[in-house]
Write a protein that holds these residues in place. Structure first.
Motif, short mmCIF file in Angstrom:
data_model
loop_
_atom_site.label_atom_id
_atom_site.label_comp_id
_atom_site.label_asym_id
_atom_site.label_seq_id
_atom_site.Cartn_x
_atom_site.Cartn_y
_atom_site.Cartn_z
N TYR A 100 29.97 44.02 37.15
CA TYR A 100 30.58 43.71 35.72
C TYR A 100 30.49 44.87 34.45
N GLY A 101 31.20 44.99 33.69
CA GLY A 101 31.27 46.14 32.73
C GLY A 101 31.63 47.46 33.12
N GLN A 102 32.29 47.52 34.28
CA GLN A 102 32.54 48.91 34.78
C GLN A 102 33.92 49.18 34.41
N ILE A 103 34.26 50.55 34.25
CA ILE A 103 35.97 50.81 33.98
C ILE A 103 36.18 51.14 35.63
N VAL A 104 37.45 50.43 35.96
CA VAL A 104 37.81 50.69 37.46
C VAL A 104 39.16 51.05 37.60
N ASP A 105 39.52 52.16 38.03
CA ASP A 105 41.07 52.69 37.98
C ASP A 105 41.48 52.36 39.39
N PHE A 106 42.44 51.64 39.66
CA PHE A 106 43.06 51.46 40.81
C PHE A 106 44.23 52.54 41.18
N VAL A 107 44.20 53.21 42.23
CA VAL A 107 45.25 54.13 42.55
C VAL A 107 46.07 53.63 43.50
N ILE A 108 47.18 53.14 43.31
CA ILE A 108 48.11 52.07 44.25
C ILE A 108 48.96 53.26 44.93
N ALA A 122 50.87 54.30 41.48
CA ALA A 122 50.60 53.63 39.97
C ALA A 122 49.22 53.88 40.12
N VAL A 123 48.79 54.09 38.68
CA VAL A 123 47.34 54.19 38.38
C VAL A 123 47.12 53.21 37.39
N VAL A 124 46.33 51.98 37.52
CA VAL A 124 45.98 50.93 36.37
C VAL A 124 44.46 50.81 36.37
N ARG A 125 44.32 50.73 35.03
CA ARG A 125 42.72 50.50 34.78
C ARG A 125 42.48 49.12 34.23
N ILE A 126 41.06 48.80 34.45
CA ILE A 126 40.66 47.58 34.03
C ILE A 126 39.29 47.74 33.45
N LEU A 127 38.64 47.08 32.52
CA LEU A 127 37.21 46.87 32.40
C LEU A 127 37.05 45.69 32.89
N THR A 128 35.81 45.87 33.83
CA THR A 128 35.44 44.34 34.72
C THR A 128 34.61 43.60 33.82
N ASP A 129 35.38 42.83 32.68
CA ASP A 129 34.57 41.97 31.84
C ASP A 129 34.96 40.25 32.03
N ASN A 130 35.41 39.97 33.26
CA ASN A 130 35.56 38.74 33.80
C ASN A 130 35.21 38.40 35.32
N SER A 131 34.33 37.84 35.24
CA SER A 131 33.64 37.56 36.50
C SER A 131 34.22 36.73 37.53
N GLY A 132 34.43 36.67 38.86
CA GLY A 132 35.06 35.71 39.55
C GLY A 132 35.79 36.59 40.52
N PRO A 164 24.79 41.04 34.22
CA PRO A 164 23.56 41.22 34.55
C PRO A 164 22.67 40.10 34.22
N GLY A 165 21.99 39.35 35.13
CA GLY A 165 20.96 38.22 34.83
C GLY A 165 21.55 36.98 34.85
N GLN A 166 22.91 36.95 35.00
CA GLN A 166 23.72 35.57 34.92
C GLN A 166 24.14 35.25 36.35
N ALA A 167 24.62 34.09 36.45
CA ALA A 167 25.38 33.62 37.95
C ALA A 167 26.55 33.15 37.63
N LEU A 168 27.52 32.94 38.49
CA LEU A 168 28.81 32.55 38.37
C LEU A 168 28.53 30.98 38.30
N SER A 169 29.40 30.16 37.52
CA SER A 169 29.24 28.95 37.25
C SER A 169 29.41 28.16 38.56
N PRO A 170 28.72 27.08 38.70
CA PRO A 170 28.94 26.22 39.92
C PRO A 170 30.40 25.52 40.00
N LEU A 171 30.75 25.54 41.34
CA LEU A 171 32.05 24.85 41.47
C LEU A 171 32.19 23.40 41.16
#
Ligand SMILES: *[C@@H]1O[C@H](CO)[C@@H](O)[C@H](O)[C@H]1NC(C)=O
Ligand SMILES: *[C@@H]1O[C@H](CO)[C@@H](O)[C@H](O)[C@H]1NC(C)=O
Ligand SMILES: *[C@@H]1O[C@H](CO)[C@@H](O)[C@H](O)[C@H]1NC(C)=O
Ligand SMILES: *[C@@H]1O[C@H](CO)[C@@H](O)[C@H](O)[C@H]1NC(C)=O
Ligand SMILES: *[C@@H]1O[C@H](CO)[C@@H](O)[C@H](O)[C@H]1NC(C)=O
Ligand SMILES: [Cu+2]
Length: 677
Positions: free
Chosen positions: A552-560, A613-623, A649-656
């Motif tokens: 969570y909270g990382q900047i990720v660049d996908f190089v496709i 293509a290079v695309v960037r996300i900020l990992t702010d959406n868990s799942g 950090p310190g949290q869990a994914l919501s239960p199904l």
């Protein structure tokens, strides 16, 4: 670890020279294991369904009869079915300033024969395209989806929506949920997380989307009309049409016999809001003289890019996949599968005031990516734009068909004709957002090693970034420099040694896994070792499930890197990546400049043939979010992998939700009884 098509990787590496070889002809044959028979699993599922049917039917009856959700605070609106033609002209009385509503939809998915054809439509409440979802940004949506198909599971994906905190409602079988068994109902219950714009929903099970399971989804921003200044708002749901059942075509494509090559099935025509654009079957957009019209175009199709133009009119682009655009005037718009655009049609001084005048709306099937000719292909489908002084909802009696020709208005001056032809060629990669949401900055620029190697992120900086996610979004000046995690992957389409077509991401061809191994299901229900995936890195799980774990909270660049000789519309669920750059050949960090100032962000974008293509996300959406080519044939052939974004950090994914767990148990017991996998 399965042997993840090692030879595919080798072949890709061979292809990955400095520039791609232009050689055409059949792709390399892979000497590798054969994919397990799809048919075997399908028949196992059928047996299960037969076993479960009687009690499932009773349960369904009980659910259907008893279900009357108690009104919730705030207002609950039961969305009624509206007449088909009217559904696509958005109601001008829709209250954009309304308080928060919970909008409740009851959908019945079933299969109906297409008259005169040997195939069925998969419909919601009896029709395809299915019902419109129209809402305001702060609303909550409840969709009760009942599966009335006889022997197939189903699921619905809400394309482009971030689904904050409810990744299990993303509608992807084998990832976020198990298919809704026949006779069962699943409630999808979600909010928009600030997302506004034009999108759509569609089936994500097998080829149900191709057979008609899709419809429009519009999320209004309170100020959209005031800021864009239009009078009427219309949806044009566009899609390619196959006159053959999609599962039949898929079987030919995936399991071609050894003597015959069957590349991607080529469609037969296009449709506009379900109308085929022939005698007595033209969809009509009615507008008043002197008013501005917003057309929301969406390509809900399977394979073909569609080019849209309106005779004698210039189109002003204002939105792409929910992102407001810095307006651009164009002659036509090209929509790849799953892409959406809004265009304004601004009053044309040459359109006569008073009398009724009509123009053709043209939707052309773009054939560049077709591997063979379809002699039956109907290249152009027409709809009507009619200026009228009669009430907009009445069909003008005996209204004449348009006689317009494509191109500028015939009464236009020479100068105007010239300026019409001088308009820029449509190009999705030159679009710029109209709002200011630049990507979070990287502390370190990409280096030449990044194209091949995943770069270890700086954990201290990441943790800071995670805590500062809100600040990054709301206040650009406060952006703290953080490290970038670079995640390269390759895409290719090749034939196996059985001469079957498969799509590969990093050499893996995804298959819907045995359902207890569905990533999110397995993780949150704790039934497999998949919860280990949040350790950083990528891993291939059984069934060619490639999962890249991101914190969570990382900047990720996908190089496709697209090794194929066709363009591919890639779609990332849960995010709208910033598009930093694209090009031909292989990405060379030292030579290419990436746009980190004002790049577009959108959920579906084209990766050029034999290009990058290079695309960037900020990992702010868990799942667990799939990243795949949206050409349905390529996804069915395995062109999909997943990112797993950890909880903060310190949290869990919501239960199904319990109903997903219960429906998984139904599928799971079938798998263990009838299929040892
Ligand atoms: C759902 O559709 C099926 C097939 O048309 C029909 O038999 C069934 O009665 C419908 N259910 C409801 C509750 O409308
Ligand atoms: C929908 O989700 C919200 C938030 O979790 C919850 O409060 C509400 O009860 C749910 N609605 C239904 C009908 O389950
Ligand atoms: C694809 O392979 C490259 C090179 O081995 C690797 O660095 C990268 O992490 C892989 N990508 C994914 C999504 O697994
Ligand atoms: C990691 O980030 C911290 C905090 O920003 C910084 O002090 C440190 O130099 C970084 N380390 C590397 C290897 O980049
Ligand atoms: C978050 O950003 C603020 C600046 O907006 C900075 O002062 C603070 O130190 C950052 N927090 C962390 C944990 O780095
Ligand atoms: Cu593709």
């Amino acid at each position: 670890m399965p042997e993840a098509w090692p030879d595919a990787e080798a072949d890709e590496n061979a292809l990955l020279m400095d520039t791609f070889p232009v050689a055409d002809g059949p792709n390399v044959l892979l000497a590798s294991r054969a994919p397990p028979s799809l048919r075997k699993r399908v028949s196992a599922i059928c047996v299960l369904i037969l076993l479960l049917m009687p009690f499932a039917f009773m349960l369904w009856l009980a659910l259907w009869v008893n279900e009357s959700p108690t009104p919730e605070h705030p207002a609950v609106v039961q969305e009624d079915v509206v007449a088909a033609q009217d559904m696509f002209a958005l109601d001008p009385k829709f209250d954009l300033g309304a308080g928060q509503h919970t909008r409740v939809y009851r959908w019945n998915v079933s299969s109906v024969p297409v008259s005169g054809e040997d195939r069925n439509h998969i419909v919601v409440n009896g029709r395809s395209p299915g019902p419109l979802i129209e809402a305001n940004v702060h609303d909550r949506i409840l969709v009760y989806v009942t599966n009335s198909l006889v022997s197939e599971g189903t699921s619905i994906h809400w394309h482009g929506l971030p689904l904050p905190l409810t990744p299990f409602y993303d509608g992807t079988p084998g990832i976020a949920q198990c298919p809704i068994p026949p006779g069962q109902t699943l409630l999808y219950n979600f909010t928009f997380g600030g997302w506004t714009g034009t999108t759509w929903w569609h089936g994500h099970m097998d080829m149900q989307h191709t057979d008609g399971l899709f419809g429009p989804l519009i999320v209004h921003a309170p100020d959209e009309v005031a800021s864009q200044k239009y009078d009427t708002d219309h949806v044009l749901t566009l899609h390619d049409v196959y006159h053959t059942s999609a599962m039949t075509l898929l079987d030919d494509y995936l399991n071609s016999n050894p003597t015959e090559t069957v590349p991607e099935p080529v469609p037969d025509r296009a449709a506009i809001n379900g109308a085929l654009g022939r005698e007595g079957e033209y969809f009509e957009v009615r507008v008043r003289h002197g008013t501005t019209t917003r057309l929301r175009l969406l390509n809900a199709g399977t394979f073909a890019p569609l080019r849209v133009s309106v005779d004698a009119h210039v189109l002003t682009l204002i939105e792409a996949d929910g992102t407001p655009l810095s307006p651009v005037r164009v002659r036509d718009v090209l929509l790849q599968p799953a892409q959406r655009y809004s265009v304004l049609i601004i009053p044309d001084p040459l359109v006569r005031q008073g009398g009724d005048e009509a123009f053709w709306i043209r939707v052309r099937v773009v054939e560049d990516g077709f591997a063979h000719d379809n002699p039956r292909l109907q290249r152009e489908t027409l709809a009507i734009l009619r200026y009228t002084s009669s009430p907009l909802t009445n069909t003008p009696p005996n209204a004449p068909l348009p006689t317009s020709a494509s191109g500028p208005h015939p009464d236009t001056s020479k100068a105007e004709v010239n300026s019409w032809y001088a308009l820029p060629q449509f190009d999705e990669w030159v679009l710029r957002p109209g709002d200011d949401v630049p990507p979070p900055a990287a502390a370190r620029e990409l280096s030449s090693s990044d194209a091949n190697t995943a770069v270890e992120a700086n954990t201290t900086a990441e943790r800071d970034a995670a805590q500062n996610t809100t600040a990054i979004h709301s206040d650009n000046s406060a952006r703290s420099p953080v490290s970038v995690y670079t995640l390269p992957f390759t895409f290719s389409i090749q034939r196996t040694n059985e001469r079957n077509w498969r799509s590969f991401i990093n050499g893996t061809a995804w298959e819907v896994p045995p359902l207890r191994e569905a990533a999110l299901v397995a993780d949150t229900a704790g039934v497999s070792g998949l919860d280990a995936v949040f350790n950083e890195g990528t891993k291939v799980w059984p069934g060619d499930q490639l999962i890249a774990s991101l914190r969570y909270g990382q900047i990720v660049d996908f190089v496709i890197t697209n090794l194929d000789d066709g363009d591919h519309p890639f779609h990332l669920h849960g995010y709208a990546p910033w598009l930093l750059g694209k090009g031909r050949g292989r990405f060379k960090p030292a030579k290419e400049s990436l746009n980190t100032q004002n790049p577009m962000r959108r959920d579906t974008f084209t990766v050029p043939k034999r290009g990058w293509a290079v695309v960037r996300i900020l990992t702010d959406n868990s799942g667990y979010w799939p990243f795949h080519c949206h050409i349905a044939w390529h996804m069915a052939g395995g062109g999909l992998f997943q990112i797993a974004v950890s909880p903060p950090p310190g949290q869990a994914l919501s239960p199904l939700p319990e109903d997903i767990v219960a429906q998984c148990a139904m599928w799971d017991s079938a798998n263990s009884r009838n299929d040892s996998r």
